[in-house]
Design a protein around this motif. Sequence first.
Motif, mmCIF file in Angstrom:
data_model
loop_
_atom_site.group_PDB
_atom_site.id
_atom_site.type_symbol
_atom_site.label_atom_id
_atom_site.label_comp_id
_atom_site.label_asym_id
_atom_site.label_seq_id
_atom_site.Cartn_x
_atom_site.Cartn_y
_atom_site.Cartn_z
ATOM 1 N N GLU A 1 16.880 -45.815 -18.654
ATOM 2 C CA GLU A 1 16.018 -45.044 -17.746
ATOM 3 C C GLU A 1 16.540 -45.108 -16.319
ATOM 4 O O GLU A 1 16.559 -44.100 -15.598
ATOM 5 C CB GLU A 1 14.592 -45.592 -17.809
ATOM 6 N N ALA A 2 17.012 -46.287 -15.902
ATOM 7 C CA ALA A 2 17.526 -46.453 -14.542
ATOM 8 C C ALA A 2 18.776 -45.620 -14.306
ATOM 9 O O ALA A 2 18.926 -44.979 -13.257
ATOM 10 C CB ALA A 2 17.815 -47.935 -14.283
ATOM 11 N N VAL A 3 19.681 -45.621 -15.274
ATOM 12 C CA VAL A 3 20.917 -44.837 -15.144
ATOM 13 C C VAL A 3 20.604 -43.345 -15.157
ATOM 14 O O VAL A 3 21.212 -42.570 -14.415
ATOM 15 C CB VAL A 3 21.909 -45.193 -16.276
ATOM 16 N N ASP A 4 19.636 -42.942 -15.970
ATOM 17 C CA ASP A 4 19.243 -41.529 -16.025
ATOM 18 C C ASP A 4 18.719 -41.071 -14.665
ATOM 19 O O ASP A 4 19.071 -39.984 -14.184
ATOM 20 C CB ASP A 4 18.174 -41.337 -17.105
ATOM 21 N N LYS A 5 17.900 -41.908 -14.024
ATOM 22 C CA LYS A 5 17.382 -41.568 -12.699
ATOM 23 C C LYS A 5 18.507 -41.490 -11.671
ATOM 24 O O LYS A 5 18.524 -40.598 -10.815
ATOM 25 C CB LYS A 5 16.353 -42.616 -12.259
ATOM 26 N N LEU A 6 19.437 -42.431 -11.752
ATOM 27 C CA LEU A 6 20.573 -42.425 -10.826
ATOM 28 C C LEU A 6 21.413 -41.156 -10.975
ATOM 29 O O LEU A 6 21.828 -40.553 -9.983
ATOM 30 C CB LEU A 6 21.448 -43.654 -11.066
ATOM 31 N N GLN A 7 21.670 -40.760 -12.213
ATOM 32 C CA GLN A 7 22.465 -39.558 -12.452
ATOM 33 C C GLN A 7 21.784 -38.320 -11.880
ATOM 34 O O GLN A 7 22.447 -37.463 -11.279
ATOM 35 C CB GLN A 7 22.698 -39.376 -13.954
ATOM 36 N N LYS A 8 20.476 -38.228 -12.060
ATOM 37 C CA LYS A 8 19.747 -37.078 -11.522
ATOM 38 C C LYS A 8 19.782 -37.079 -9.991
ATOM 39 O O LYS A 8 19.919 -36.013 -9.365
ATOM 40 C CB LYS A 8 18.303 -37.103 -12.016
ATOM 41 N N SER A 9 19.673 -38.269 -9.391
ATOM 42 C CA SER A 9 19.727 -38.371 -7.928
ATOM 43 C C SER A 9 21.094 -37.984 -7.402
ATOM 44 O O SER A 9 21.213 -37.283 -6.393
ATOM 45 C CB SER A 9 19.401 -39.804 -7.494
ATOM 46 N N VAL A 10 22.139 -38.437 -8.086
ATOM 47 C CA VAL A 10 23.509 -38.116 -7.674
ATOM 48 C C VAL A 10 23.768 -36.614 -7.763
ATOM 49 O O VAL A 10 24.369 -36.018 -6.857
ATOM 50 C CB VAL A 10 24.529 -38.891 -8.539
ATOM 51 N N LYS A 11 23.302 -35.978 -8.844
ATOM 52 C CA LYS A 11 23.492 -34.532 -8.997
ATOM 53 C C LYS A 11 22.800 -33.761 -7.886
ATOM 54 O O LYS A 11 23.332 -32.782 -7.354
ATOM 55 C CB LYS A 11 22.964 -34.075 -10.366
ATOM 56 N N LEU A 12 21.585 -34.213 -7.519
ATOM 57 C CA LEU A 12 20.846 -33.553 -6.450
ATOM 58 C C LEU A 12 21.569 -33.728 -5.116
ATOM 59 O O LEU A 12 21.707 -32.776 -4.338
ATOM 60 C CB LEU A 12 19.437 -34.126 -6.366
ATOM 61 N N LEU A 13 22.069 -34.941 -4.851
ATOM 62 C CA LEU A 13 22.805 -35.208 -3.614
ATOM 63 C C LEU A 13 24.099 -34.398 -3.554
ATOM 64 O O LEU A 13 24.472 -33.881 -2.494
ATOM 65 C CB LEU A 13 23.118 -36.704 -3.509
ATOM 66 N N GLN A 14 24.789 -34.301 -4.693
ATOM 67 C CA GLN A 14 26.034 -33.525 -4.732
ATOM 68 C C GLN A 14 25.765 -32.055 -4.437
ATOM 69 O O GLN A 14 26.528 -31.400 -3.714
ATOM 70 C CB GLN A 14 26.693 -33.672 -6.110
ATOM 71 N N LYS A 15 24.674 -31.543 -4.997
ATOM 72 C CA LYS A 15 24.319 -30.143 -4.779
ATOM 73 C C LYS A 15 23.983 -29.904 -3.305
ATOM 74 O O LYS A 15 24.421 -28.914 -2.702
ATOM 75 C CB LYS A 15 23.123 -29.779 -5.655
ATOM 76 N N THR A 16 23.208 -30.839 -2.729
ATOM 77 C CA THR A 16 22.838 -30.720 -1.313
ATOM 78 C C THR A 16 24.068 -30.838 -0.424
ATOM 79 O O THR A 16 24.246 -30.069 0.535
ATOM 80 C CB THR A 16 21.830 -31.821 -0.943
ATOM 81 N N ASN A 17 24.930 -31.789 -0.742
ATOM 82 C CA ASN A 17 26.144 -32.012 0.044
ATOM 83 C C ASN A 17 27.055 -30.796 -0.001
ATOM 84 O O ASN A 17 27.628 -30.380 1.019
ATOM 85 C CB ASN A 17 26.873 -33.245 -0.490
ATOM 86 N N LEU A 18 27.179 -30.192 -1.184
ATOM 87 C CA LEU A 18 28.029 -29.004 -1.333
ATOM 88 C C LEU A 18 27.483 -27.845 -0.503
ATOM 89 O O LEU A 18 28.249 -27.112 0.137
ATOM 90 C CB LEU A 18 28.104 -28.610 -2.810
ATOM 91 N N SER A 19 26.164 -27.703 -0.493
ATOM 92 C CA SER A 19 25.544 -26.635 0.285
ATOM 93 C C SER A 19 25.801 -26.842 1.784
ATOM 94 O O SER A 19 26.111 -25.891 2.507
ATOM 95 C CB SER A 19 24.039 -26.604 0.008
ATOM 96 N N LEU A 20 25.702 -28.100 2.233
ATOM 97 C CA LEU A 20 25.943 -28.405 3.647
ATOM 98 C C LEU A 20 27.411 -28.152 4.022
ATOM 99 O O LEU A 20 27.698 -27.640 5.111
ATOM 100 C CB LEU A 20 25.581 -29.867 3.931
ATOM 101 N N LYS B 1 37.934 -34.715 5.354
ATOM 102 C CA LYS B 1 38.040 -35.635 4.217
ATOM 103 C C LYS B 1 37.239 -35.114 3.026
ATOM 104 O O LYS B 1 37.686 -35.154 1.881
ATOM 105 C CB LYS B 1 37.533 -37.028 4.625
ATOM 106 N N GLU B 2 36.024 -34.615 3.313
ATOM 107 C CA GLU B 2 35.187 -34.051 2.250
ATOM 108 C C GLU B 2 35.376 -32.540 2.204
ATOM 109 O O GLU B 2 35.456 -31.889 3.241
ATOM 110 C CB GLU B 2 33.703 -34.358 2.486
ATOM 111 N N GLY B 3 35.410 -31.999 1.037
ATOM 112 C CA GLY B 3 35.564 -30.555 0.893
ATOM 113 C C GLY B 3 36.255 -30.206 -0.405
ATOM 114 O O GLY B 3 36.650 -31.078 -1.174
ATOM 115 N N ASP B 4 36.386 -28.913 -0.639
ATOM 116 C CA ASP B 4 37.053 -28.451 -1.850
ATOM 117 C C ASP B 4 37.717 -27.109 -1.553
ATOM 118 O O ASP B 4 37.747 -26.641 -0.408
ATOM 119 C CB ASP B 4 36.068 -28.336 -3.017
ATOM 120 N N ASN B 5 38.252 -26.481 -2.597
ATOM 121 C CA ASN B 5 38.918 -25.189 -2.415
ATOM 122 C C ASN B 5 37.961 -24.133 -1.881
ATOM 123 O O ASN B 5 38.346 -23.290 -1.067
ATOM 124 C CB ASN B 5 39.518 -24.722 -3.747
#
Length: 412
Positions: free
Chosen positions: A272-291, A318-322
């Motif tokens: 359960e803890a890892v599942d919550k972490l994965q969901k949090s990371v995905k949300l942060l990645q999505k927010t970070n990509l938008s920013l 340092k952060e970014g993509d194509n």
Amino acid sequence: MAFQCQRDCYMKEFVTSVVSCHPDELKQEVNGKREKIKGFSVKLQDTILFPEGGGQPDDHGLIGDVPVLRVTRQGPEAVHFVSSPLEVGQEVQVKVDWERRFDHMQQHSGQHLITALADTMFGYKTTSWELGRQRSTIELDTPCMKPAQLQALEEAVNEKIRAHIPVAVQLLSIDDPAVEKVRSRGLPEDHAGPIRIIDIEGIDANMCCGTHVSNLSDLQVIKFLGTEKGKKNKTNLIFLAGTRVLKYVEKSYSVERSLVSLLKTGPDDHVEAVDKLQKSVKLLQKTNLSLIRDMAVLVAQNFKSDPKRGNFFSLHKKEGDNEFMNIIANELSTEETLVFLTVGEEKGPGLFLLAGPSGPVTEMGPRVLEMLQGKGAGKNGRFQGKANSLARRGEVEAFLQQYCKHHTSEEE
């Protein structure tokens, strides 16, 4: 003939004599590459080192103080590959790597037991098996195995181990009527000597050349790790026997303790803890990509609004993509401006984009690629790819600036 290792699988040391020794080569995999090792092939009067066969890997050990790297069978003889020559006729002491040998005994006898009970309980025949370095696999002639069947088989196997059932070795002549009554997948073409039968009392009798325990209690325990879909409607049953189970438990417990420390929760809550972490990371990645994408637009707009801007724009993040780099290039007028963008570690690997007038980009792209030790390609005024090292980014920038100055002065 039957080797001493087959007559007494528990013998750890043995004195014999060298029959022959000649230079040879061994093909071995080192760091994923096949390499030839020079050495010597040695034949002994007899041996306690098992030569590879019957699905079982060979033994390792010593002849005197010389390590044995490989043991193979040639008809009735065993050939030992060693790194140093041995004198023909000399008496030598042979020692077996007992930890490796006993592990192989446990896995191989475990396979015989599982194979016999899978056939008796469900009619599933074993079509092949593999004794792997970390886990072993039995290929069963069935398209699937239900969880309840797997559980029942594991319970039955361990019940037989607790019953201390003897395992005996019989040597029969090839014309003995008893040979026809034992289970076998056939003899190798170069077989010589008596037929060797491994008899698990009241459970199974099977032709086999391998080394085995003398009592099922030596298997300690067998654990199934599950099944996988095999080839041509077959099922692969994955198992551990004996010491491998103990090592697996020790490793699993070590991982569990590390997770308790990292996740700050008990073992029952880890999933359960890892599942919550994965969901949090995905949300942060999505927010970070938008920013990052919003930042790309702002970077381009800031350059365009600068009245002192020239015909060259360079940026490293340092952060970014194509996509981040392409957004900036799309926002700028690359028909008039040469754009050089990179993302990644400052002196490590990363991505790059060179955009601008088609002619200059086509001309300078390969040079930029060379300086960044990268791979890439270009068309229609864009040249982009991966950089193995951004350490020379400053040199690339200076090179491009010089080109722009020279190009501008020519136009004036």
